[in-house]
Motif scaffolding. Structure first.
Motif, PDB file in Angstrom:
ATOM      1  N   TYR A 133       6.777   4.180   9.981  1.00 66.97           N
ATOM      2  CA  TYR A 133       7.842   4.745  10.838  1.00 66.97           C
ATOM      3  C   TYR A 133       9.111   3.884  10.087  1.00 66.97           C
ATOM      4  O   TYR A 133      10.287   4.545  10.261  1.00 66.97           O
ATOM      5  CB  TYR A 133       7.715   4.563  12.394  1.00 66.97           C
ATOM      6  CG  TYR A 133       6.456   5.532  12.861  1.00 66.97           C
ATOM      7  CD1 TYR A 133       7.184   7.080  12.579  1.00 66.97           C
ATOM      8  CD2 TYR A 133       5.403   5.551  13.289  1.00 66.97           C
ATOM      9  CE1 TYR A 133       6.186   7.991  13.173  1.00 66.97           C
ATOM     10  CE2 TYR A 133       4.721   6.234  13.793  1.00 66.97           C
ATOM     11  CZ  TYR A 133       4.999   7.427  13.768  1.00 66.97           C
ATOM     12  OH  TYR A 133       4.118   8.681  14.149  1.00 66.97           O
ATOM     13  N   VAL A 134       8.991   2.758   9.963  1.00 62.95           N
ATOM     14  CA  VAL A 134      10.124   1.874   9.416  1.00 62.95           C
ATOM     15  C   VAL A 134      10.512   2.770   7.946  1.00 62.95           C
ATOM     16  O   VAL A 134      11.851   2.624   7.945  1.00 62.95           O
ATOM     17  CB  VAL A 134       9.911   0.547   9.352  1.00 62.95           C
ATOM     18  CG1 VAL A 134      10.930  -0.266   8.469  1.00 62.95           C
ATOM     19  CG2 VAL A 134       9.798  -0.140  10.426  1.00 62.95           C
ATOM     20  N   ASN A 135       9.888   3.054   7.127  1.00 62.06           N
ATOM     21  CA  ASN A 135       9.955   3.769   5.973  1.00 62.06           C
ATOM     22  C   ASN A 135      10.752   4.996   6.392  1.00 62.06           C
ATOM     23  O   ASN A 135      11.860   5.594   5.526  1.00 62.06           O
ATOM     24  CB  ASN A 135       8.761   4.122   5.131  1.00 62.06           C
ATOM     25  CG  ASN A 135       8.226   2.672   4.510  1.00 62.06           C
ATOM     26  OD1 ASN A 135       8.952   1.660   4.148  1.00 62.06           O
ATOM     27  ND2 ASN A 135       6.956   2.893   4.027  1.00 62.06           N
ATOM     28  N   LYS A 175      -0.464  -4.968  16.735  1.00 62.52           N
ATOM     29  CA  LYS A 175       0.484  -4.826  15.663  1.00 62.52           C
ATOM     30  C   LYS A 175      -0.370  -3.985  14.494  1.00 62.52           C
ATOM     31  O   LYS A 175      -1.640  -4.524  14.177  1.00 62.52           O
ATOM     32  CB  LYS A 175       1.053  -6.158  15.173  1.00 62.52           C
ATOM     33  CG  LYS A 175       1.775  -6.951  16.091  1.00 62.52           C
ATOM     34  CD  LYS A 175       3.016  -6.151  16.413  1.00 62.52           C
ATOM     35  CE  LYS A 175       3.845  -6.718  17.626  1.00 62.52           C
ATOM     36  NZ  LYS A 175       4.907  -5.852  17.893  1.00 62.52           N
ATOM     37  N   LEU A 176       0.235  -2.871  14.367  1.00 71.22           N
ATOM     38  CA  LEU A 176      -0.523  -1.933  13.238  1.00 71.22           C
ATOM     39  C   LEU A 176       0.199  -1.645  12.169  1.00 71.22           C
ATOM     40  O   LEU A 176       1.212  -0.970  12.069  1.00 71.22           O
ATOM     41  CB  LEU A 176      -0.773  -0.670  14.005  1.00 71.22           C
ATOM     42  CG  LEU A 176      -1.704  -0.973  15.176  1.00 71.22           C
ATOM     43  CD1 LEU A 176      -1.643   0.675  15.696  1.00 71.22           C
ATOM     44  CD2 LEU A 176      -3.029  -1.115  15.093  1.00 71.22           C
ATOM     45  N   PRO A 177       0.000  -2.787  11.123  1.00 64.69           N
ATOM     46  CA  PRO A 177       1.161  -3.009   9.997  1.00 64.69           C
ATOM     47  C   PRO A 177       1.462  -1.305   9.162  1.00 64.69           C
ATOM     48  O   PRO A 177       2.384  -1.241   8.978  1.00 64.69           O
ATOM     49  CB  PRO A 177       0.576  -3.743   9.001  1.00 64.69           C
ATOM     50  CG  PRO A 177      -0.396  -4.734   9.935  1.00 64.69           C
ATOM     51  CD  PRO A 177      -0.848  -3.699  11.074  1.00 64.69           C
ATOM     52  N   LEU A 178       0.089  -0.770   8.981  1.00 64.27           N
ATOM     53  CA  LEU A 178       0.275   0.508   8.374  1.00 64.27           C
ATOM     54  C   LEU A 178       1.178   1.621   9.217  1.00 64.27           C
ATOM     55  O   LEU A 178       1.902   2.293   8.397  1.00 64.27           O
ATOM     56  CB  LEU A 178      -1.116   1.422   8.273  1.00 64.27           C
ATOM     57  CG  LEU A 178      -2.010   0.457   7.123  1.00 64.27           C
ATOM     58  CD1 LEU A 178      -3.243   1.143   6.895  1.00 64.27           C
ATOM     59  CD2 LEU A 178      -1.302   0.738   5.926  1.00 64.27           C
ATOM     60  N   PHE A 193       6.395   0.827  17.934  1.00 67.33           N
ATOM     61  CA  PHE A 193       5.202   0.175  17.070  1.00 67.33           C
ATOM     62  C   PHE A 193       5.822  -1.422  16.931  1.00 67.33           C
ATOM     63  O   PHE A 193       4.717  -2.071  16.538  1.00 67.33           O
ATOM     64  CB  PHE A 193       4.664   0.934  16.281  1.00 67.33           C
ATOM     65  CG  PHE A 193       3.891   1.889  16.576  1.00 67.33           C
ATOM     66  CD1 PHE A 193       2.520   1.595  17.020  1.00 67.33           C
ATOM     67  CD2 PHE A 193       4.260   3.368  16.620  1.00 67.33           C
ATOM     68  CE1 PHE A 193       1.620   2.944  17.565  1.00 67.33           C
ATOM     69  CE2 PHE A 193       3.401   4.389  17.137  1.00 67.33           C
ATOM     70  CZ  PHE A 193       2.209   4.027  17.428  1.00 67.33           C
ATOM     71  N   THR A 194       7.007  -1.527  16.401  1.00 66.66           N
ATOM     72  CA  THR A 194       7.607  -2.566  16.100  1.00 66.66           C
ATOM     73  C   THR A 194       7.686  -3.727  17.366  1.00 66.66           C
ATOM     74  O   THR A 194       7.405  -4.919  17.317  1.00 66.66           O
ATOM     75  CB  THR A 194       8.777  -2.693  15.508  1.00 66.66           C
ATOM     76  OG1 THR A 194       8.842  -1.819  14.279  1.00 66.66           O
ATOM     77  CG2 THR A 194       9.260  -4.183  15.073  1.00 66.66           C
TER      78      THR A 194
END
Length: 218
Positions: free
Chosen positions: A135-137, A127-130, A120-121
Motif C-alpha cells: 500500500y505504501v508503494n 505489522k505485516l511488512p509485505l 496497516f502502518t
C-alpha cells in the motif's frame, strides 16, 4: 434568499469529511459540522442517514436531499451551489469532464490506497511488512501520477483551482505517517509545491486548522 446550514457528518481525523468541508468553505455555503464517533456510525440513528455507516454524509435542508459518499457529495455541491463555476467548469466542456476524471481518480485511487496504507502502518495490531509495502508503494504510485501531471501547471484542470484539486488535499495532510518511506519535498517536488500552494488558500487553511483543533479536542 439566505441558505439554511447544511449538516455535514464527519469524524475528527477522517480525511473525507474535511475535503467536503473545504468545498463548502470555498463556495461560502453555511454548514454545521457534526462530529460522530466510530461506534455511533453503526447505530440505527445514523444509519438512517448513511446505511453504509461511514462518513461523510450531508443533510441539505435547502433541497431536502440527504447524500453520502464524498465524491457524490462534492459533485452535488458544485452543481447546486456553484452556478458561477468558481471552483468548477461549465457543463459539457473538456475541463468539466477532466475535473470529474480527477475526482473519480481520487475516490478510486488515492483514497482507498492511502487509507489502507494508514491502517496497516499505524492501526493494524500486527505489522505485516509485505502488506505495508504493497500500500505504501501505491501511495508512491499515485503521487507519481500527480507529480508528473502537475509539471508546468499550478492546478490540475483548466488553469484554475477547482474541486478536483481540493479533493486530493486532505489525504496528503497525513502522508507524514510514511515519513520513513516517502518524502514529498524530495521524492515528488512538483506535487509538494502544489500541496504547499493548496495550504495557502484561506478556505483550505481554515479547514486544516479546524481539523487540527478537533483532533486535539478528542
Amino acid at each position: 434568499m439566505s441558505l439554511k446550514p447544511i449538516t455535514l457528518w464527519g469524524h475528527d481525523s477522517g480525511p473525507n469529511a474535511w475535503k467536503v468541508a473545504m468545498i463548502l468553505e470555498e463556495l461560502n455555503v453555511p454548514y454545521d459540522f457534526k462530529m460522530i464517533s466510530f461506534p455511533d456510525m453503526k447505530k440505527e440513528q445514523y444509519e438512517k442517514i448513511n446505511p453504509n455507516g461511514r462518513v461523510p454524509a450531508i443533510e441539505d435542508p435547502n433541497t431536502d436531499i440527504t447524500l453520502w459518499e464524498s465524491g457524490a457529495i462534492i459533485e452535488y455541491l458544485v452543481e447546486t451551489y456553484d452556478k458561477d463555476n468558481k471552483i468548477s467548469f461549465h457543463p459539457g466542456t473538456k475541463d468539466y469532464y477532466e475535473a470529474k476524471q480527477w475526482l473519480y481518480y481520487q475516490a478510486s485511487g488515492q483514497g482507498p490506497y492511502f487509507g489502507q496504507a494508514v491502517w496497516f502502518t499505524v492501526y493494524h495490531p500486527e505489522k505485516l511488512p509485505l502488506i505495508i509495502d504493497r500500500y505504501v508503494n501505491e501511495v508512491r504510485r499515485v503521487s507519481g501520477v500527480l507529480d508528473k501531471v502537475l509539471q508546468g501547471k499550478k492546478f490540475l484542470v483548466g488553469g484554475k483551482f477547482s474541486y478536483a484539486d481540493a479533493a486530493f488535499v486532505t489525504w496528503y495532510v497525513i502522508v507524514f505517517l510514511f515519513a520513513d518511506r516517502i518524502n514529498l519535498e524530495t521524492d515528488f517536488p512538483t506535487l509538494n509545491s502544489w500541496f504547499e500552494g493548496m495550504k495557502l488558500r484561506p478556505a483550505i487553511a481554515k479547514i486544516l486548522k479546524d481539523r487540527e483543533a478537533a483532533m486535539k479536542k478528542n
